[in-house]
Scaffold this active site. Structure first.
Site, PDB file in Angstrom:
ATOM      1  CG  ASP A  81      14.889 -25.681 -31.622  1.00 62.81           C
ATOM      2  OD1 ASP A  81      13.891 -26.144 -31.074  1.00 62.81           O
ATOM      3  OD2 ASP A  81      15.763 -24.650 -31.361  1.00 62.81           O
TER       4      ASP A  81
ATOM      5  CG  ASP B 269      -0.090   3.868  10.246  1.00 58.04           C
ATOM      6  OD1 ASP B 269       0.579   3.060   9.434  1.00 58.04           O
ATOM      7  OD2 ASP B 269       0.542   4.539  10.879  1.00 58.04           O
TER       8      ASP B 269
ATOM      9  CG  ASP C  28       7.638   4.429  10.849  1.00 60.37           C
ATOM     10  OD1 ASP C  28       7.089   5.461  10.457  1.00 60.37           O
ATOM     11  OD2 ASP C  28       7.133   3.600  11.378  1.00 60.37           O
TER      12      ASP C  28
HETATM   13  C1  GLA Z   1       3.342   3.960  12.298  1.00 56.48           C
HETATM   14  C2  GLA Z   1       3.590   5.032  11.100  1.00 56.48           C
HETATM   15  C3  GLA Z   1       4.011   6.405  11.917  1.00 56.48           C
HETATM   16  C4  GLA Z   1       3.098   6.772  13.034  1.00 56.48           C
HETATM   17  C5  GLA Z   1       2.834   5.545  13.873  1.00 56.48           C
HETATM   18  C6  GLA Z   1       1.688   6.093  15.041  1.00 56.48           C
HETATM   19  O1  GLA Z   1       4.465   3.340  12.683  1.00 56.48           O
HETATM   20  O2  GLA Z   1       4.677   4.800  10.154  1.00 56.48           O
HETATM   21  O3  GLA Z   1       4.608   7.361  11.196  1.00 56.48           O
HETATM   22  O4  GLA Z   1       2.005   7.287  12.491  1.00 56.48           O
HETATM   23  O5  GLA Z   1       2.345   4.490  13.183  1.00 56.48           O
HETATM   24  O6  GLA Z   1       1.530   4.856  15.897  1.00 56.48           O
END
Ligand code: GLA
Length: 753
Positions: free
Chosen positions: A71, A500, A570
């Site tokens: 087409d 973390d 957090d």
């Molecule tokens: C990050 C995490 C928190 C805590 C802080 C510690 O912000 O999300 O839950 O563990 O680090 O420094």
């Protein structure tokens, strides 16, 4: 589930100089079907791999008419067709750069002469039972979904760029019982010359039209994965990360949904990249109102040197199709991730209820204080104590000691062996926080190995939270950090780790990589993180790993491959969490969401909410406490055993059941509601949270979902008995007083009455 290969001939009628001309074209067709979906592709005579169809399961018909090969006014003769027009309009499975397709490519290279065009043509295919693991020479682990031979089949299409000497294997796995297709790509250099890969995305889907809304999960610290929905329009709409991690700001998830789609109806195409670094996802509405969707590693600042016989594997894209709304799409992701992504001993187990000392003490604690918290928590029924940041080096604030993974003896008298044994004596497990990818300028590690931080020699290094990032592309660095972690883990009975990652990458340079490979660091860093997580989970299989990144900046499927749970945010405020958990639930299961009850006023935004509501909202996830139990109001303390009993009673239902979102704070911010229904539909837990009270108008009817229409259910709290049909059509009555009030209702099937 089937993968079929067939051949077909299509006839094309056209006009040339006003006269009708008929051409035929032979196509090789690949089709993947299961009960709910079909995915089809075709190879043209020249070897171009075209996308034919993706969506609801079709009949056993030849679908290649969808290609509309005839087409275009500029499609003269087969093999002599007006190539430019053909290339820029046809739906490609893995589009290349530089040969006439001006839409977003999946693949770009730079050869030794500085040339960048590439042209992948089909050469072969193979079908494999089950789902092969993703692999790349020299890489220990590439996270991906897994499936046995009875659960999935895989099609591999081998493409070749003869000029550059490159082979690209495109992998498609179709799942038997889930509406899921996974895709990835592997590049191998069979040529004699080095090639630079400038981009290797994982998947492209060229949709036939553009009548879709794009749903993305965006945010920031403390408000991760908030849902946004907007109609597609001409041009390019994208989400990405260039921060070295999947990020707070966006998530490697996109859904394209029909304009009418809601939780129950409409089409939804969900895409989720199994990757934790820089990603890119884009929908592009073209001149023909087609939509090209692409997803993969972000090409931004990416370049990978591929020497002869080297290979490169792009991460997996998980594609979920739902013909019955966004809710079904989410439940398919949840089932896939719970059964085919999350691994290890904790995969199907209820997680211990934990208390974490972060919001309770921040850095100000000693052994005595921690034991006091643990003791009171254990008396209330909490099962694990988690020691957060501040136990190592000489860390009294966030300005030192990352990289010094040995105990801060002045603060923790008796060290970990004493603390852990005291906690164990209380009948509790013990868990600990690490941030293994980081290094503080004020640390022994940095004094000894400043070259181990990611940096560009001679340039000022940017600090964030007064820390630098370790060069995880360097195996020496990983070995060293891992040795320190092992020493800690082996020193006491530690059963949980919170891993973390609290900053993004800057001045991305490595002192260990050669000049020509510097731009590989973004990706090599991520591969290094995977390597260490893989070693950790292999060597300590009993360990419960929870990922975290400044809250929820690394909530992605690759992390779920290593850790069955991730700290969601957090922001522990119950009302903010409603939106965060809603957005997260679009593709991630509740069983993976770290969710805790914290103290009020909330540490992030100062709001005070009822303790019961904080409990009902955290109940959805892994559940725990993030507060100083020795200092909270007595009535809150007294409520804890009841909350814990509730978690024990309902966690199996929520962890394994189907989730139905009933409210949507992004559209109506006055309430939220959801329910979890057991797979056999014999029981359900309904939760309602009233964000704002309504004066003189308190009651609402909420229509339930997911129940069996013909089963009769008793609502435990009210005694009401009604059929699933009535509860779903007419709704359930809720009436609460006050802002932030909440309620749960338990429904169970009534039999034999
Ligand atoms: C990050 C995490 C928190 C805590 C802080 C510690 O912000 O999300 O839950 O563990 O680090 O420094």
């Amino acid at each position: 589930m089937s993968i079929s290969l067939s051949n077909t001939t299509v006839t094309m009628n056209r006009y040339v100089d006003g006269k009708p001309v008929t051409d035929t074209e032979k196509l090789q067709v690949f089709r993947l079907d299961n009960e709910t979906m079909t995915y089809a592709m075709a190879v043209t005579q020249e070897g171009y791999l075209l996308h034919v169809y993706y969506g609801a399961r079709c009949g056993e018909d030849d679908l290649t008419y969808l290609l509309r090969l005839s087409d275009s006014p500029y499609t003269p003769r087969i093999l002599k067709r007006e190539k430019g027009t053909f290339m820029d309009a046809r739906p490609f499975e893995f589009p290349c750069h530089g040969i006439g397709d001006y839409r977003e490519p999946c693949f770009m290279i730079m050869d030794e002469d500085g040339m960048s065009a590439c042209d992948l043509r089909f050469v072969a295919s193979r079908v494999e039972k089950g789902k092969p693991a993703l692999r790349q020479k020299g890489v220990s682990c590439i996270p991906a979904t897994f499936a046995g031979e009875e659960d999935a089949d895989t099609l591999v299409l081998v493409m070749e760029d003869a000029h550059a000497g490159l082979t690209v294997e495109l992998t498609y796995t179709i799942f038997k019982k889930l509406s899921v297709l996974t895709r990835s790509a592997r590049v191998i250099n069979h040529g004699e010359a080095d090639v630079r890969l400038q981009r290797v995305l994982s998947a492209c889907v060229d949709f036939e039209d553009s009548a879709y809304d794009m749903i993305t999960l965006n945010g920031s610290w403390a408000r991760e994965r908030l849902l946004e929905r907007a109609p597609l329009h001409h041009g390019k709409q994208s989400v990405d990360s260039v921060k070295g991690e999947s990020s707070h700001q966006s998530n490697p998830f996109v859904a394209l949904v029909s304009h009418n789609a809601n939780e129950e109806i409409g089409e939804a195409f969900g895409f989720n990249l199994v990757y934790s670094g820089n990603f890119f996802a884009q929908a592009e509405v073209t001149q023909h109102k087609h939509t090209r969707f692409v997803m993969g590693i972000n090409p931004y600042d990416f370049s990978w040197l591929l020497r002869t016989e080297e290979e490169f594997t792009a991460p997996e894209v998980v594609m979920v199709y739902s013909g019955s709304g966004i809710g079904k799409m989410s439940r398919t992701f949840h089932d896939l991730y719970r059964n085919h992504l999350i691994r290890g001993e904790w995969k199907d187990k209820q997680r211990p209820i934990l208390i974490n000392n972060w919001e309770a003490t921040y850095f100000q604690f000693d052994t005595e204080k921690l034991i006091e918290i643990a003791k009171q928590a254990s008396e209330l029924g909490v099962e694990m104590f988690v020691l957060d940041d501040g136990w190592f080096g000489h860390r009294d604030s966030d300005n030192s000691s990352l990289g010094d993974w040995f105990v801060y003896e002045k603060k923790l008298k008796g060290g970990l062996p004493y603390l852990v044994s005291e906690v164990n004596k209380l009948g509790m497990k013990f868990g600990i926080w690490f941030e293994p990818e980081m290094i503080s300028p004020d640390s022994k590690l940095y004094a000894e190995h400043p070259e181990w931080a990611i940096q560009i020699i001679g340039r000022e290094m940017t600090q964030s939270r007064e820390q630098y990032v370790l060069d995880y592309s360097n195996v020496e660095v990983r070995d060293y950090v891992y040795k320190m972690m092992r020493d800690i883990l082996d020193s006491a009975n530690i059963e949980y780790i919170k891993w973390d990652m609290n900053r993004q990458l800057t001045e991305v340079g490595s002192t260990s990589l050669p000049r020509k490979r510097q731009r590989e660091l973004w990706h090599r860093y991520v591969l290094g993180v995977y390597d260490l997580m893989n070693r950790l989970t292999t060597d300590y299989p009993y360990l419960l790993l929870e990922n975290c990144s400044g809250g929820g900046a690394r909530f992605d499927p690759a992390m779920l491959y290593f850790s069955p749970q991730i700290w969601t945010s957090d922001d522990t405020d119950a009302i903010e969490r409603l939106k965060i958990q809603y957005g997260t639930s679009l593709c991630y299961p509740a069983s993976a969401m770290g969710a805790h009850v914290s103290d009020c006023p909330n540490h992030v935004l100062g709001r005070t909410t009822p303790f019961a509501t904080r409990g009902n909202v955290a109940l959805v996830g892994t559940f725990g406490y993030e507060l100083d139990v020795t200092r909270i109001p007595q009535e809150d303390r007294e409520a804890i055993p009841g909350q814990i009993a509730k978690f024990h009673r309902f966690n199996p239902l929520m962890r394994k059941g189907d989730q139905y979102r009933l409210g949507n704070l992004f559209e109506d911010n006055s309430f939220d509601a959801w329910m979890f229904v057991s797979k056999d539909k014999t029981e359900a837990l309904f939760t309602f949270v009233q964000v704002l009270g309504r004066p003189n108008y308190p009651s609402r009817n909420i229509k339930l979902r997911g129940l069996a229409p013909n089963k009769r259910y008793r609502v435990e709290e009210t005694g009401q008995v009604a059929t699933g049909k009535t509860l779903m059509e007419a709704g359930i009555f809720v009436s609460l007083y006050g802002d932030f009030a909440s309620q749960t209702l338990y429904l169970s099937e009534v039999t034999g009455e």
